[in-house]
Design a protein around this motif. Sequence first.
Motif, PDB file in Angstrom:
ATOM      1  N   GLY A  31       4.759  86.524 116.862  1.00 56.84           N
ATOM      2  CA  GLY A  31       4.769  85.344 116.002  1.00 56.84           C
ATOM      3  C   GLY A  31       4.851  84.034 116.744  1.00 56.84           C
ATOM      4  O   GLY A  31       4.969  82.976 116.130  1.00 56.84           O
ATOM      5  N   ALA A  32       4.802  84.090 118.092  1.00 54.62           N
ATOM      6  CA  ALA A  32       4.947  82.857 118.874  1.00 54.62           C
ATOM      7  C   ALA A  32       3.795  81.888 118.655  1.00 54.62           C
ATOM      8  O   ALA A  32       3.919  80.702 118.966  1.00 54.62           O
ATOM      9  CB  ALA A  32       5.069  83.189 120.357  1.00 54.62           C
ATOM     10  N   ASP A  33       2.668  82.400 118.126  1.00 52.54           N
ATOM     11  CA  ASP A  33       1.538  81.518 117.883  1.00 52.54           C
ATOM     12  C   ASP A  33       1.589  80.851 116.519  1.00 52.54           C
ATOM     13  O   ASP A  33       0.699  80.084 116.154  1.00 52.54           O
ATOM     14  CB  ASP A  33       0.225  82.295 118.013  1.00 52.54           C
ATOM     15  N   ALA A  34       2.666  81.129 115.754  1.00 51.94           N
ATOM     16  CA  ALA A  34       2.814  80.507 114.434  1.00 51.94           C
ATOM     17  C   ALA A  34       3.240  79.047 114.599  1.00 51.94           C
ATOM     18  O   ALA A  34       3.867  78.688 115.603  1.00 51.94           O
ATOM     19  CB  ALA A  34       3.841  81.262 113.605  1.00 51.94           C
ATOM     20  N   PRO A  35       2.941  78.212 113.604  1.00 47.42           N
ATOM     21  CA  PRO A  35       3.282  76.782 113.722  1.00 47.42           C
ATOM     22  C   PRO A  35       4.742  76.507 113.352  1.00 47.42           C
ATOM     23  O   PRO A  35       5.043  75.630 112.552  1.00 47.42           O
ATOM     24  CB  PRO A  35       2.323  76.135 112.716  1.00 47.42           C
ATOM     25  N   PHE A  36       5.670  77.289 113.917  1.00 49.69           N
ATOM     26  CA  PHE A  36       7.095  77.123 113.641  1.00 49.69           C
ATOM     27  C   PHE A  36       7.801  76.654 114.904  1.00 49.69           C
ATOM     28  O   PHE A  36       7.395  76.988 116.019  1.00 49.69           O
ATOM     29  CB  PHE A  36       7.735  78.440 113.171  1.00 49.69           C
ATOM     30  N   SER A  55      11.701  86.289 131.995  1.00 48.11           N
ATOM     31  CA  SER A  55      11.854  84.927 131.492  1.00 48.11           C
ATOM     32  C   SER A  55      10.881  84.723 130.343  1.00 48.11           C
ATOM     33  O   SER A  55       9.968  85.531 130.126  1.00 48.11           O
ATOM     34  CB  SER A  55      11.606  83.888 132.597  1.00 48.11           C
ATOM     35  N   HIS A  56      11.070  83.642 129.593  1.00 48.03           N
ATOM     36  CA  HIS A  56      10.209  83.312 128.465  1.00 48.03           C
ATOM     37  C   HIS A  56       9.718  81.871 128.597  1.00 48.03           C
ATOM     38  O   HIS A  56      10.440  81.017 129.135  1.00 48.03           O
ATOM     39  CB  HIS A  56      10.973  83.433 127.136  1.00 48.03           C
ATOM     40  N   PRO A  57       8.536  81.573 128.082  1.00 46.99           N
ATOM     41  CA  PRO A  57       8.087  80.180 128.041  1.00 46.99           C
ATOM     42  C   PRO A  57       8.761  79.381 126.927  1.00 46.99           C
ATOM     43  O   PRO A  57       8.557  78.178 126.815  1.00 46.99           O
ATOM     44  CB  PRO A  57       6.582  80.306 127.796  1.00 46.99           C
ATOM     45  N   LEU A  58       9.569  80.076 126.105  1.00 51.24           N
ATOM     46  CA  LEU A  58      10.311  79.443 125.017  1.00 51.24           C
ATOM     47  C   LEU A  58      11.802  79.480 125.333  1.00 51.24           C
ATOM     48  O   LEU A  58      12.276  80.347 126.077  1.00 51.24           O
ATOM     49  CB  LEU A  58      10.063  80.184 123.691  1.00 51.24           C
ATOM     50  N   HIS A  59      12.575  78.543 124.758  1.00 57.03           N
ATOM     51  CA  HIS A  59      14.024  78.650 124.811  1.00 57.03           C
ATOM     52  C   HIS A  59      14.442  79.865 123.971  1.00 57.03           C
ATOM     53  O   HIS A  59      13.788  80.189 122.970  1.00 57.03           O
ATOM     54  CB  HIS A  59      14.698  77.401 124.237  1.00 57.03           C
ATOM     55  N   GLU A  60      15.537  80.508 124.366  1.00 52.70           N
ATOM     56  CA  GLU A  60      16.012  81.673 123.625  1.00 52.70           C
ATOM     57  C   GLU A  60      17.507  81.526 123.345  1.00 52.70           C
ATOM     58  O   GLU A  60      18.278  81.116 124.214  1.00 52.70           O
ATOM     59  CB  GLU A  60      15.764  82.961 124.412  1.00 52.70           C
ATOM     60  N   LEU A  61      17.906  81.892 122.137  1.00 52.68           N
ATOM     61  CA  LEU A  61      19.320  81.959 121.762  1.00 52.68           C
ATOM     62  C   LEU A  61      19.595  83.385 121.320  1.00 52.68           C
ATOM     63  O   LEU A  61      18.922  83.912 120.432  1.00 52.68           O
ATOM     64  CB  LEU A  61      19.632  80.991 120.629  1.00 52.68           C
ATOM     65  N   GLY A  91      11.955  79.580 130.907  1.00 53.91           N
ATOM     66  CA  GLY A  91      11.664  79.763 132.318  1.00 53.91           C
ATOM     67  C   GLY A  91      12.786  80.328 133.156  1.00 53.91           C
ATOM     68  O   GLY A  91      12.572  80.657 134.323  1.00 53.91           O
ATOM     69  N   VAL A  92      13.993  80.457 132.607  1.00 54.83           N
ATOM     70  CA  VAL A  92      15.130  80.976 133.373  1.00 54.83           C
ATOM     71  C   VAL A  92      15.079  82.508 133.381  1.00 54.83           C
ATOM     72  O   VAL A  92      15.027  83.154 132.335  1.00 54.83           O
ATOM     73  CB  VAL A  92      16.461  80.493 132.778  1.00 54.83           C
ATOM     74  N   ASP A 106      18.136  87.449 118.142  1.00 62.53           N
ATOM     75  CA  ASP A 106      17.663  86.381 119.016  1.00 62.53           C
ATOM     76  C   ASP A 106      16.748  85.448 118.241  1.00 62.53           C
ATOM     77  O   ASP A 106      16.163  85.805 117.227  1.00 62.53           O
ATOM     78  CB  ASP A 106      16.993  86.907 120.285  1.00 62.53           C
ATOM     79  N   ALA A 107      16.689  84.232 118.721  1.00 62.51           N
ATOM     80  CA  ALA A 107      15.834  83.210 118.136  1.00 62.51           C
ATOM     81  C   ALA A 107      15.162  82.464 119.275  1.00 62.51           C
ATOM     82  O   ALA A 107      15.807  82.121 120.267  1.00 62.51           O
ATOM     83  CB  ALA A 107      16.648  82.253 117.262  1.00 62.51           C
ATOM     84  N   PHE A 108      13.874  82.233 119.117  1.00 60.89           N
ATOM     85  CA  PHE A 108      13.098  81.536 120.132  1.00 60.89           C
ATOM     86  C   PHE A 108      12.706  80.158 119.621  1.00 60.89           C
ATOM     87  O   PHE A 108      12.318  79.998 118.456  1.00 60.89           O
ATOM     88  CB  PHE A 108      11.848  82.346 120.493  1.00 60.89           C
ATOM     89  N   PHE A 109      12.816  79.169 120.504  1.00 63.50           N
ATOM     90  CA  PHE A 109      12.600  77.773 120.136  1.00 63.50           C
ATOM     91  C   PHE A 109      11.447  77.202 120.964  1.00 63.50           C
ATOM     92  O   PHE A 109      11.495  77.254 122.199  1.00 63.50           O
ATOM     93  CB  PHE A 109      13.861  76.947 120.400  1.00 63.50           C
ATOM     94  N   ALA A 110      10.454  76.674 120.291  1.00 62.12           N
ATOM     95  CA  ALA A 110       9.332  76.045 120.998  1.00 62.12           C
ATOM     96  C   ALA A 110       9.820  74.766 121.660  1.00 62.12           C
ATOM     97  O   ALA A 110      10.311  73.859 120.985  1.00 62.12           O
ATOM     98  CB  ALA A 110       8.213  75.728 120.012  1.00 62.12           C
ATOM     99  N   PRO A 111       9.749  74.651 122.990  1.00 62.31           N
ATOM    100  CA  PRO A 111      10.298  73.473 123.685  1.00 62.31           C
ATOM    101  C   PRO A 111       9.736  72.143 123.185  1.00 62.31           C
ATOM    102  O   PRO A 111      10.474  71.158 123.086  1.00 62.31           O
ATOM    103  CB  PRO A 111       9.932  73.727 125.151  1.00 62.31           C
ATOM    104  N   ASP A 112       8.433  72.122 122.856  1.00 57.71           N
ATOM    105  CA  ASP A 112       7.827  70.851 122.452  1.00 57.71           C
ATOM    106  C   ASP A 112       8.160  70.455 121.024  1.00 57.71           C
ATOM    107  O   ASP A 112       7.859  69.345 120.596  1.00 57.71           O
ATOM    108  CB  ASP A 112       6.307  70.900 122.628  1.00 57.71           C
ATOM    109  N   ARG A 113       8.831  71.368 120.277  1.00 60.23           N
ATOM    110  CA  ARG A 113       9.207  71.049 118.901  1.00 60.23           C
ATOM    111  C   ARG A 113      10.711  71.170 118.678  1.00 60.23           C
ATOM    112  O   ARG A 113      11.175  71.223 117.540  1.00 60.23           O
ATOM    113  CB  ARG A 113       8.447  71.965 117.927  1.00 60.23           C
ATOM    114  N   THR A 114      11.462  71.239 119.773  1.00 61.93           N
ATOM    115  CA  THR A 114      12.912  71.401 119.672  1.00 61.93           C
ATOM    116  C   THR A 114      13.621  70.177 120.252  1.00 61.93           C
ATOM    117  O   THR A 114      13.607  69.977 121.469  1.00 61.93           O
ATOM    118  CB  THR A 114      13.370  72.668 120.430  1.00 61.93           C
ATOM    119  N   PRO A 115      14.225  69.340 119.392  1.00 67.56           N
ATOM    120  CA  PRO A 115      14.862  68.105 119.865  1.00 67.56           C
ATOM    121  C   PRO A 115      16.266  68.332 120.410  1.00 67.56           C
ATOM    122  O   PRO A 115      17.153  67.488 120.259  1.00 67.56           O
ATOM    123  CB  PRO A 115      14.892  67.247 118.600  1.00 67.56           C
TER     124      PRO A 115
END
Length: 291
Positions: A31-36, A55-61, A91-92, A106-115
């Motif tokens: 679902g990483a390609d979804a607009p969320f 590692s992931h290209p997204l932030h992860e919680l 990237g970590v 877990d929850a993944f956060f798109a870096p460019d859409r996460t303030p």
Amino acid sequence: MSRYSRDVSAFGAWPRDPGTEVRRASAVPAGADAPFAIIAESQVPNVPTEWEPHSHPLHELVWVRGGTLVSRVADRVFTVSEGQGLWMPAGVVHGGRLTAGVRFHDAFFAPDRTPVAFERPTAIAMTPLLESLLNHLSRTDLAAEARARAESVVFDQLQPSESQFALQLPGDARINVIAEALLRDPADGRSLEEWARALDISDRTITRAFRQCTGLSFTQWRQTLRVHRALALMSEGCDVRGVAEELGYAQPSTFIAAFRRAVGTTPGAFFDSAQDSAQSVRSAVLGVSNS
């Protein structure tokens, strides 16, 4: 033989439960390609599970219910228990271990859409509201407007925990053998002087090396390691007396005092709070689902 004299791998001497299934994590979640901005999911492995370093290209919680997660990031080990989450920046490189039957979220956060930005691995306070919102976002039938509203509240709720509970590994050839022995068996009660004789170095050298590498004395480091283990044991249902015996404490009261120094509260109060939080999450989830 202690239950901690077990197989080890990418975690160095950190013990692995028998029967562990080793998995290779996907770099990009489904679902990483979804607009969320946020993609949330959960699972309950039936066997002890380890994820290889990745590692992931997204932030992860990540957070858990009904147990603990141990995560290795470079030369630090994090124990994630109920009521806390661990934020892993994009990237970590990290690995993780989970006991069987634990509900892993877990929850993944798109870096460019996460303030929100945490530049390093950070313990996050998993409030009932935050956890219920992330569980809500794991649904696949949310309307775009409802999802956007929930995501905006999540960003407001992401706050570091008051307790950043991580164990710094020494990484010093002079004392690595001590750390490895204690990781295999936290109940190892050899004194500073006994280790000095065994390694043919001075106790001052050991003390100085632990301080320089970890910021803790030898005794403080061993106590912190034991508290990490205690969190896992108690989350599996072991009582205070059993944990104290397993970890080499002469009396339960000595273990309780050491736990309080490290965590800021007694073991009983810590897990009572986690249970209250779990009940609050269940109530909040019902409220969010019905709204």
